[in-house]
Design a protein around this motif. Structure first.
Motif, PDB file in Angstrom:
ATOM      1  N   ASP A   1       0.857  -1.177   0.000  1.00  0.00           N
ATOM      2  CA  ASP A   1       0.000   0.000   0.000  1.00  0.00           C
ATOM      3  C   ASP A   1       0.895   1.229   0.000  1.00  0.00           C
ATOM      4  O   ASP A   1       1.798   1.340   0.838  1.00  0.00           O
ATOM      5  N   VAL A   2       0.669   2.149  -0.938  1.00  0.00           N
ATOM      6  CA  VAL A   2       1.456   3.379  -0.984  1.00  0.00           C
ATOM      7  C   VAL A   2       0.580   4.605  -0.734  1.00  0.00           C
ATOM      8  O   VAL A   2       0.926   5.718  -1.091  1.00  0.00           O
ATOM      9  N   ASP A   3      -0.585   4.404  -0.101  1.00  0.00           N
ATOM     10  CA  ASP A   3      -1.465   5.521   0.233  1.00  0.00           C
ATOM     11  C   ASP A   3      -0.782   6.463   1.220  1.00  0.00           C
ATOM     12  O   ASP A   3       0.003   6.042   2.067  1.00  0.00           O
ATOM     13  N   THR A   4      -1.135   7.745   1.132  1.00  0.00           N
ATOM     14  CA  THR A   4      -0.627   8.738   2.084  1.00  0.00           C
ATOM     15  C   THR A   4      -1.715   9.688   2.556  1.00  0.00           C
ATOM     16  O   THR A   4      -1.437  10.634   3.292  1.00  0.00           O
ATOM     17  N   ALA A   5      -2.979   9.457   2.157  1.00  0.00           N
ATOM     18  CA  ALA A   5      -4.056  10.414   2.426  1.00  0.00           C
ATOM     19  C   ALA A   5      -4.258  10.642   3.915  1.00  0.00           C
ATOM     20  O   ALA A   5      -4.555  11.761   4.352  1.00  0.00           O
ATOM     21  N   SER A   6      -4.129   9.600   4.722  1.00  0.00           N
ATOM     22  CA  SER A   6      -4.391   9.727   6.156  1.00  0.00           C
ATOM     23  C   SER A   6      -3.477  10.767   6.802  1.00  0.00           C
ATOM     24  O   SER A   6      -3.922  11.594   7.604  1.00  0.00           O
ATOM     25  N   TYR A   7      -2.202  10.741   6.443  1.00  0.00           N
ATOM     26  CA  TYR A   7      -1.276  11.713   7.012  1.00  0.00           C
ATOM     27  C   TYR A   7      -1.576  13.123   6.515  1.00  0.00           C
ATOM     28  O   TYR A   7      -1.584  14.089   7.299  1.00  0.00           O
ATOM     29  N   GLY A   8      -1.859  13.273   5.221  1.00  0.00           N
ATOM     30  CA  GLY A   8      -2.177  14.595   4.681  1.00  0.00           C
ATOM     31  C   GLY A   8      -3.403  15.195   5.338  1.00  0.00           C
ATOM     32  O   GLY A   8      -3.432  16.390   5.661  1.00  0.00           O
ATOM     33  N   TYR A   9      -4.425  14.366   5.554  1.00  0.00           N
ATOM     34  CA  TYR A   9      -5.649  14.868   6.186  1.00  0.00           C
ATOM     35  C   TYR A   9      -5.411  15.209   7.650  1.00  0.00           C
ATOM     36  O   TYR A   9      -5.946  16.195   8.166  1.00  0.00           O
ATOM     37  N   ALA A  10      -4.575  14.432   8.335  1.00  0.00           N
ATOM     38  CA  ALA A  10      -4.257  14.738   9.731  1.00  0.00           C
ATOM     39  C   ALA A  10      -3.546  16.080   9.838  1.00  0.00           C
ATOM     40  O   ALA A  10      -3.841  16.887  10.737  1.00  0.00           O
ATOM     41  N   ARG A  11      -2.606  16.336   8.934  1.00  0.00           N
ATOM     42  CA  ARG A  11      -1.918  17.630   8.953  1.00  0.00           C
ATOM     43  C   ARG A  11      -2.900  18.777   8.754  1.00  0.00           C
ATOM     44  O   ARG A  11      -2.820  19.817   9.436  1.00  0.00           O
ATOM     45  N   ARG A  12      -3.837  18.601   7.814  1.00  0.00           N
ATOM     46  CA  ARG A  12      -4.836  19.641   7.559  1.00  0.00           C
ATOM     47  C   ARG A  12      -5.680  19.876   8.814  1.00  0.00           C
ATOM     48  O   ARG A  12      -5.938  21.019   9.211  1.00  0.00           O
ATOM     49  N   THR A  13      -6.117  18.806   9.450  1.00  0.00           N
ATOM     50  CA  THR A  13      -6.965  18.913  10.643  1.00  0.00           C
ATOM     51  C   THR A  13      -6.227  19.604  11.784  1.00  0.00           C
ATOM     52  O   THR A  13      -6.777  20.484  12.463  1.00  0.00           O
ATOM     53  N   LEU A  14      -4.975  19.232  12.016  1.00  0.00           N
ATOM     54  CA  LEU A  14      -4.187  19.836  13.087  1.00  0.00           C
ATOM     55  C   LEU A  14      -3.953  21.318  12.822  1.00  0.00           C
ATOM     56  O   LEU A  14      -4.010  22.146  13.749  1.00  0.00           O
ATOM     57  N   ALA A  15      -3.713  21.678  11.560  1.00  0.00           N
ATOM     58  CA  ALA A  15      -3.499  23.085  11.217  1.00  0.00           C
ATOM     59  C   ALA A  15      -4.739  23.924  11.493  1.00  0.00           C
ATOM     60  O   ALA A  15      -4.638  25.133  11.737  1.00  0.00           O
ATOM     61  N   GLU A  16      -5.908  23.278  11.455  1.00  0.00           N
ATOM     62  CA  GLU A  16      -7.159  23.979  11.748  1.00  0.00           C
ATOM     63  C   GLU A  16      -7.491  23.979  13.237  1.00  0.00           C
ATOM     64  O   GLU A  16      -8.553  24.434  13.639  1.00  0.00           O
ATOM     65  N   GLY A  17      -6.584  23.437  14.057  1.00  0.00           N
ATOM     66  CA  GLY A  17      -6.781  23.468  15.507  1.00  0.00           C
ATOM     67  C   GLY A  17      -7.606  22.335  16.060  1.00  0.00           C
ATOM     68  O   GLY A  17      -8.165  22.460  17.159  1.00  0.00           O
ATOM     69  N   ARG A  18      -7.659  21.209  15.326  1.00  0.00           N
ATOM     70  CA  ARG A  18      -8.431  20.050  15.789  1.00  0.00           C
ATOM     71  C   ARG A  18      -7.570  18.805  15.721  1.00  0.00           C
ATOM     72  O   ARG A  18      -6.738  18.675  14.827  1.00  0.00           O
TER      73      ARG A  18
ATOM     74  N   THR B   1      -4.636   6.316  -2.616  1.00  0.00           N
ATOM     75  CA  THR B   1      -5.161   7.654  -2.381  1.00  0.00           C
ATOM     76  C   THR B   1      -4.082   8.561  -1.815  1.00  0.00           C
ATOM     77  O   THR B   1      -3.144   8.115  -1.148  1.00  0.00           O
ATOM     78  N   THR B   2      -4.257   9.835  -2.086  1.00  0.00           N
ATOM     79  CA  THR B   2      -3.459  10.860  -1.449  1.00  0.00           C
ATOM     80  C   THR B   2      -4.406  12.005  -1.102  1.00  0.00           C
ATOM     81  O   THR B   2      -5.584  11.974  -1.455  1.00  0.00           O
ATOM     82  N   TYR B   3      -3.896  13.002  -0.408  1.00  0.00           N
ATOM     83  CA  TYR B   3      -4.739  14.112   0.036  1.00  0.00           C
ATOM     84  C   TYR B   3      -3.982  15.405  -0.205  1.00  0.00           C
ATOM     85  O   TYR B   3      -2.774  15.490   0.064  1.00  0.00           O
ATOM     86  N   VAL B   4      -4.682  16.422  -0.720  1.00  0.00           N
ATOM     87  CA  VAL B   4      -4.056  17.724  -0.946  1.00  0.00           C
ATOM     88  C   VAL B   4      -4.860  18.803  -0.235  1.00  0.00           C
ATOM     89  O   VAL B   4      -6.089  18.787  -0.249  1.00  0.00           O
ATOM     90  N   SER B   5      -4.155  19.700   0.410  1.00  0.00           N
ATOM     91  CA  SER B   5      -4.840  20.800   1.090  1.00  0.00           C
ATOM     92  C   SER B   5      -4.283  22.155   0.694  1.00  0.00           C
ATOM     93  O   SER B   5      -4.879  23.183   1.020  1.00  0.00           O
ATOM     94  N   THR B   6      -3.155  22.171  -0.002  1.00  0.00           N
ATOM     95  CA  THR B   6      -2.539  23.433  -0.406  1.00  0.00           C
ATOM     96  C   THR B   6      -2.097  23.344  -1.863  1.00  0.00           C
ATOM     97  O   THR B   6      -1.985  22.254  -2.440  1.00  0.00           O
ATOM     98  N   ALA B   7      -1.802  24.492  -2.439  1.00  0.00           N
ATOM     99  CA  ALA B   7      -1.305  24.523  -3.814  1.00  0.00           C
ATOM    100  C   ALA B   7       0.032  23.799  -3.924  1.00  0.00           C
ATOM    101  O   ALA B   7       0.318  23.148  -4.931  1.00  0.00           O
ATOM    102  N   GLU B   8       0.831  23.860  -2.866  1.00  0.00           N
ATOM    103  CA  GLU B   8       2.118  23.158  -2.872  1.00  0.00           C
ATOM    104  C   GLU B   8       1.893  21.644  -2.900  1.00  0.00           C
ATOM    105  O   GLU B   8       2.571  20.912  -3.631  1.00  0.00           O
ATOM    106  N   ASP B   9       0.934  21.159  -2.081  1.00  0.00           N
ATOM    107  CA  ASP B   9       0.583  19.738  -2.111  1.00  0.00           C
ATOM    108  C   ASP B   9       0.159  19.339  -3.525  1.00  0.00           C
ATOM    109  O   ASP B   9       0.556  18.284  -4.039  1.00  0.00           O
ATOM    110  N   ALA B  10      -0.684  20.165  -4.127  1.00  0.00           N
ATOM    111  CA  ALA B  10      -1.219  19.846  -5.451  1.00  0.00           C
ATOM    112  C   ALA B  10      -0.109  19.759  -6.486  1.00  0.00           C
ATOM    113  O   ALA B  10      -0.107  18.870  -7.340  1.00  0.00           O
ATOM    114  N   ARG B  11       0.841  20.675  -6.426  1.00  0.00           N
ATOM    115  CA  ARG B  11       1.949  20.633  -7.385  1.00  0.00           C
ATOM    116  C   ARG B  11       2.753  19.346  -7.216  1.00  0.00           C
ATOM    117  O   ARG B  11       3.166  18.718  -8.202  1.00  0.00           O
TER     118      ARG B  11
END
Length: 506
Positions: free
Chosen positions: A75-92, A314-324
């Motif tokens: 498995d080469v998924d990384t979405a879980s970590y990307g989403y966790a970073r997004r959630t933590l950055a929002e204070g949750r 799956t992967t997860y993107v939350s910023t333009a840098e992630d998307a690039r």
């Protein structure tokens, strides 16, 4: 995480002849350390023979397994970590159910030796985590480096884009459109793109189109994407795969790319029905799925299941840098496959190992007997990838000698011919202290400990052995980031510190 205790030989022995040798195996207990997904056939086949004198394994403390083996699909998924970073950055703090440790671990580059051709290299190492005879053992698998763009097969990509109302929020559809524009300019002239949108209904807004002189047409179709109504994910998947099948290109890599927040709320919302459509297209046409998640409210579980059923990830993107990063680097890499139905099996020596736990891969477990059954699904892996699995291993007091053999099995993506590669680890090769071990092992351990804390908090009974507190873990991550000037590791340190601050505020 599954937890298994290995006991001394018990029960009657019977003999099997394998490849000209004699393997003695105990008859006590069951065969598997996990169950494969419901769509996987439960067919008997040989398990990995352990390259050492005969032994038998007794019944463990869990009913799931009665032997020394651990088997899982790559498995080469990384979405879980990307989403966790997004959630933590929002204070949750992220919901524990969305935290998959293997996706945290596999979000970071590892410098494993790479093979020259298709297939894998296998690296096995480990280090002691402190008192109690516990160690962390790392199994590292690496594919060859990605070929130059001109040398890979052509790609036929069908983008299935969520344009529901929820995608109108900042950081969703706008990010998707920018990402698709980046990729359109990145792909070759002989690659093809189709675009399907879905909200309350699904529509093919661009049939499969060879880029060549049509890039402007593709960009126009992307620019016209606008959010509308509710989310009929089932209709999007159905139409997306129908469009992919209609535009199927023999000899090319045919893939569906689903871009969504995964929040199905109308039409066919039954996951099993949607999953069966994906499985059918995979079986009949070899079309695989790449899922890209967006949005602060994210249907993580559904997107993960869709990718698993579609032999993709799956992967997860939350910023333009992630998307690039995803659309300029990861997706072009994933256009090509170097291994199909790849599985790993780790055999622990019961003379030196008392118990072991695979960290994560909960929904990727495969029955041990299905390791060499090539009809049973594994994972699809492309060039330039590394896959890391971590085990918590408790050795027997004072035991020395062979500890584990790790084997990866895969099929050639073109011929479907099976191949295997193995690596081994001795107890004497374990580093004496995890935090003085190799950089890569420390980084994998830091990511795993972070996921374990987010998943279990202060529930010490489920904590990984040797897990430091979050404040100390943030310091470890910061030291690793300073050592390499790796921005991804710096972000990991920041995310751990954010989690530490949030836990302290509770």
């Amino acid at each position: 995480m599954g937890r298994y205790r290995i006991r001394r030989p018990v029960g009657t022995l019977f003999a099997l002849t394998i490849a000209g040798g004699l393997l003695l195996t105990g008859c006590a207990g069951g065969e598997s350390n996990g169950s494969s997904d419901s769509n996987r056939a439960n067919r008997a086949n040989g398990s990995l023979p352990f390259p050492s004198p005969a032994y038998s394994s007794g019944r463990p403390d869990t009913e799931e397994s009665a032997n020394h083996l651990s088997t899982f699909a790559l498995d080469v998924d990384t979405a879980s970590y990307g989403y966790a970073r997004r959630t933590l950055a929002e204070g949750r703090l992220p919901e524990p159910s969305t935290v998959r440790p293997e996706e945290f671990v596999n979000s970071f580059r590892q410098d494993y030796e790479r093979p020259h051709g298709n297939g894998f290299t296998v690296t096995v190492d480990g280090a002691r985590t402190g008192p109690g005879d516990w160690s962390l053992v790392r199994v590292g698998l690496a594919t060859r480096a990605a070929q130059p763009e001109a040398e890979r097969p052509a790609a036929a990509l069908t983008f299935v884009v969520d344009v529901s109302g929820s995608m109108g929020e900042p950081g969703r559809l706008d990010l998707v459109k920018d990402s698709l524009g980046i990729l359109t300019d990145r792909l070759r002239d002989d690659d093809s793109i189709a675009i399907v949108t879905f909200s309350d209904e699904a529509e093919t807004v661009l049939p499969m189109t060879r880029l060549g002189s049509h890039r402007a047409r593709v960009h126009d179709a992307i620019d016209e994407l606008e959010p509308t109504d509710s989310t009929n994910l089932g209709a999007g998947v159905r139409t997306g795969y129908a469009t992919a099948v209609e535009g199927l290109r023999p000899g090319a890599t045919n893939r569906v790319v689903l871009l969504s927040d995964g929040l199905a709320n109308t039409g066919d919302t039954d996951a099993d029905t949607i999953l069966e459509r994906i499985a059918s297209a995979r079986r009949e046409h070899g079309i695989t799925l790449f899922g890209v998640g967006v949005g602060s409210d994210y249907g993580d579980a559904l997107m993960e299941r869709l990718a698993d059923q579609g032999d993709g990830h799956t992967t997860y993107v939350s910023t333009a840098e992630d998307a690039r990063t995803v659309f300029s680097e990861q997706l072009p890499q994933n256009v090509e496959l170097t291994a199909r139905d790849a599985k790993a099996q780790v055999a622990f020596d019961p003379r030196t190992v008392q118990e072991f736990r695979l960290i994560g891969y909960d929904d990727r477990r495969v029955a041990d007997k299905d390791f060499r059954d090539d009809r049973v699904d594994g994972g699809e892996v492309g060039p330039g990838h590394t896959v890391t699995a971590l085990y918590a291993v408790r050795t027997r007091p004072g035991a020395t000698g062979h500890l584990a053999t790790a084997t990866v099995r895969w099929q050639d993506p073109g011929t479907r011919a099976p191949h295997e590669e193995s690596g081994q680890l001795e107890t004497g090769a374990l580093d004496g202290d995890l935090w003085h071990a190799s950089y890569g092992l420390q980084l994998a351990a830091t990511a795993a400990y972070f996921a374990d804390d987010l998943r279990h908090g202060d529930t010490h009974g489920s904590a990984l052995p040797g897990r430091p507190g979050l404040a100390a873990l943030a310091d470890h991550a910061g030291a690793l980031a300073t050592r390499t000037a790796d921005t991804d590791v710096r972000r990991l340190a920041e995310a751990i510190q954010e989690a530490s601050d949030l836990q302290g505020a509770d």
